[in-house]
Scaffold this active site. Structure first.
Site, short mmCIF file in Angstrom:
data_model
loop_
_atom_site.label_atom_id
_atom_site.label_comp_id
_atom_site.label_asym_id
_atom_site.label_seq_id
_atom_site.Cartn_x
_atom_site.Cartn_y
_atom_site.Cartn_z
N VAL A 251 -7.51 40.15 -16.51
CA VAL A 251 -8.56 40.14 -15.37
C VAL A 251 -9.84 39.84 -16.00
O VAL A 251 -10.39 40.11 -15.08
CB VAL A 251 -8.52 41.89 -15.12
N TYR B 28 -18.31 51.35 -24.00
CA TYR B 28 -17.52 52.50 -22.96
C TYR B 28 -17.92 52.89 -21.01
O TYR B 28 -18.02 53.15 -20.21
CB TYR B 28 -16.48 52.99 -22.99
N LYS C 45 -18.14 51.45 -17.08
CA LYS C 45 -18.31 52.33 -15.90
C LYS C 45 -19.43 52.82 -15.38
O LYS C 45 -19.12 52.95 -13.95
CB LYS C 45 -17.13 53.96 -16.79
#
Length: 240
Positions: free
Chosen positions: A56, A147, A151
């Site tokens: 990805v 992280y 997000k």
């Protein structure tokens, strides 16, 4: 909406714990499932499951995967940006080598895969992009600045893209699945599970199967876009 046996979903990160549950659930529901994996092999097979090699973080890989799906089945009705990576550490100790991959997989990957499916969805005048967000992106988790930042960025991407493509009847939504003891987070002790359960008002954590069932329901919704759904019982602000 197409008939159940003609709907097509592309799931990224399909070899992980949640990814496997998503592939299985959508397949049982009658969808044709393109299952994108990078390093780990796909653990399930089926007549309507198409395994794909998908990194990805690379635009050429995302575009090739989408091209394969469209050539095979003629359309893409839903994209689930599920691929994720966590490399936790305190920011003072966080190396650049642990920042860039987390941003690349969790945020850039969603951008690249979403961009790749848009031409097909715009031609169809229909489609749904579902991004796996996180409670960490809402409150900021201790020891996970990379992280949490990725997000949080994914929420912004979700809402901006929803505004951009609504006129094409394309919905874009985010789902925060709650704490799931999958390989993404590494080894989990009974103490870890108890601590996470205690941070929930219901005193328990979510399950991959319940998340997958919600994703199927959401993927079929026609009038909801630009939203982020929290699937556990944590209430911000959280102590964890």
């Amino acid at each position: 909406m197409n008939s159940p046996d003609s709907r097509v979903v592309l799931v990224t990160g399909a070899a992980g714990g949640l990814g496997t549950a998503l592939v299985e659930a959508f397949h049982r529901d009658g969808w044709r499932v393109a299952a994108g994996t990078h390093r780990s092999p796909l653990r399930i097979a089926g007549e309507r499951i198409l395994p794909l090699t998908l990194d990805v973080t690379r635009s050429d890989s995302a575009e090739a995967a989408v091209e394969t799906v469209v050539e095979r089945w003629g359309r893409i009705d839903a994209l689930i940006n599920n691929a994720g990576l966590a490399l936790d550490n305190l920011l003072a100790r966080l190396a650049v080598e642990d920042w860039d991959p987390v941003m690349a997989v969790n945020l850039k990957g969603a951008y690249l895969c979403s961009r790749a499916v848009l031409p097909a969805m715009m031609r169809q005048q229909d489609g749904h992009i579902l991004n796996l967000a996180s409670f960490s992106g809402r409150v900021g988790r201790h020891g996970a600045s990379n992280y949490s930042a990725a997000k949080a960025g994914l929420v912004g991407l979700t809402q901006s893209l929803a505004r951009e493509v609504g006129t094409f009847n394309i919905r874009v939504n985010g789902v925060s699945p709650g704490y799931l003891p999958t390989a993404l987070l590494g080894p989990v002790t009974p103490e870890d599970l108890a601590r996470h359960a205690a941070s929930n008002a219901l005193g328990r954590i979510n399950e991959t199967g319940e998340v997958a069932r919600f994703m199927i329901f959401l993927a079929g919704m026609r009038n909801v876009s630009g939203q982020v759904f929290q699937l556990d019982s944590r209430i911000a602000p959280s102590l964890y």
